[in-house]
Design a protein around this motif. Sequence first.
Motif: not given
Length: 373
Positions: A94-101
């Motif tokens: 979830a953290e990686l997805l939010a950071a990338a988006i």
Amino acid sequence: MSDLLRAPAEIKYAEELDWLESIDTGAKPFAWRLSPKMIRLFVLGAERSDGLDREVPQKWFGDRSIVERAIVTLASDRGLLLIGDPGTGKSWLAELLAAAISRNSTQVVQGTAGTTEDHIKYSWNVSMVIAKGQSRQSMIPSPIMTAMETGTIGRFEELTRSTSDVQDALISILSEKYISVPELDSGGGDNIVFAKPGFSVIATANSRDRGVNDLSSALKRRFNFVRIPVVTNKKSETEIVRFRTEELLRRHQIELDVPPTLLDVLLRSFADLRAASASAGSEDEKLESALSTAEQIGVLEDAILHSNFFGERALTAHTLGSSLVGSLSRRAPEDLAILNKYLHGVVEPRSKDEGGHWPEFLTGGRDTIATLS
């Protein structure tokens, strides 16, 4: 970044994200910073077929289809619910997805029994309200409201830990995409906060928490469920443990070698204990630990730090055995009895048959049991 105890993904990988954004020619939904393909590449790492000029390391270890389903969900109007056992990497994904988006993964609400509606909507700055009255300036937006106003990703950790009232409040946010503020005058239009395009919610839920606060059918319809399976493949689990261990060593600036043979001892020990737990006849015969990959990393982290600060700056099997028992014995005497049975019935015969690190590992475990008993 060096002065942060734990940097969020968008800071930790800022240079890499900047570079990926500079070469990204794919279509981006809403105001996303990266295209779906580039987000997948950021999370899962680059392959030779991607033809990039630099290495992009893998950051989350799991099936490619899981990441793709998660990204597709966030490009739609539905929220994303990552559900799985403890230690399967839900929060990290979830953290990686939010950071990338969004380049912001810190808009997080932590679900607990004490989480209230204010935590997902808004509260008030009491001193400002007393001085100037209720206004948008005296309102304290929640992380979810901030994500709505900025068209970015909000996160809700451990959704099933929050009460039904909080879950019901989230239904209206995901369905209507706005939050009403009845305390404000409707004349200026300040009494409604509308979500901008790009807003979505990534929630996580522990599959072991069923029955704590079950999700209503209405809330389930607002989420697309993506199940994160337990890592059972030894190669994948080895990669995860090694990846996290290298991060630990860098963060603490520790120069300490972790021999692959010792890592194998740890992996086989957890596999043994999981098998014993699966065949146990009652809950009393199972360790309280979920024996997740995250807990396996915790055992190794404990052993590494102990070796660095109190040992000879070299990881030993004795320290690893001691850390395993110390980390997994949460109930006394039940867990200690289970671990003692494992050492006597599995590790002792293996020590005689295979030798290697096993005898020292056995001694370390038994010494710690004797200390804790």
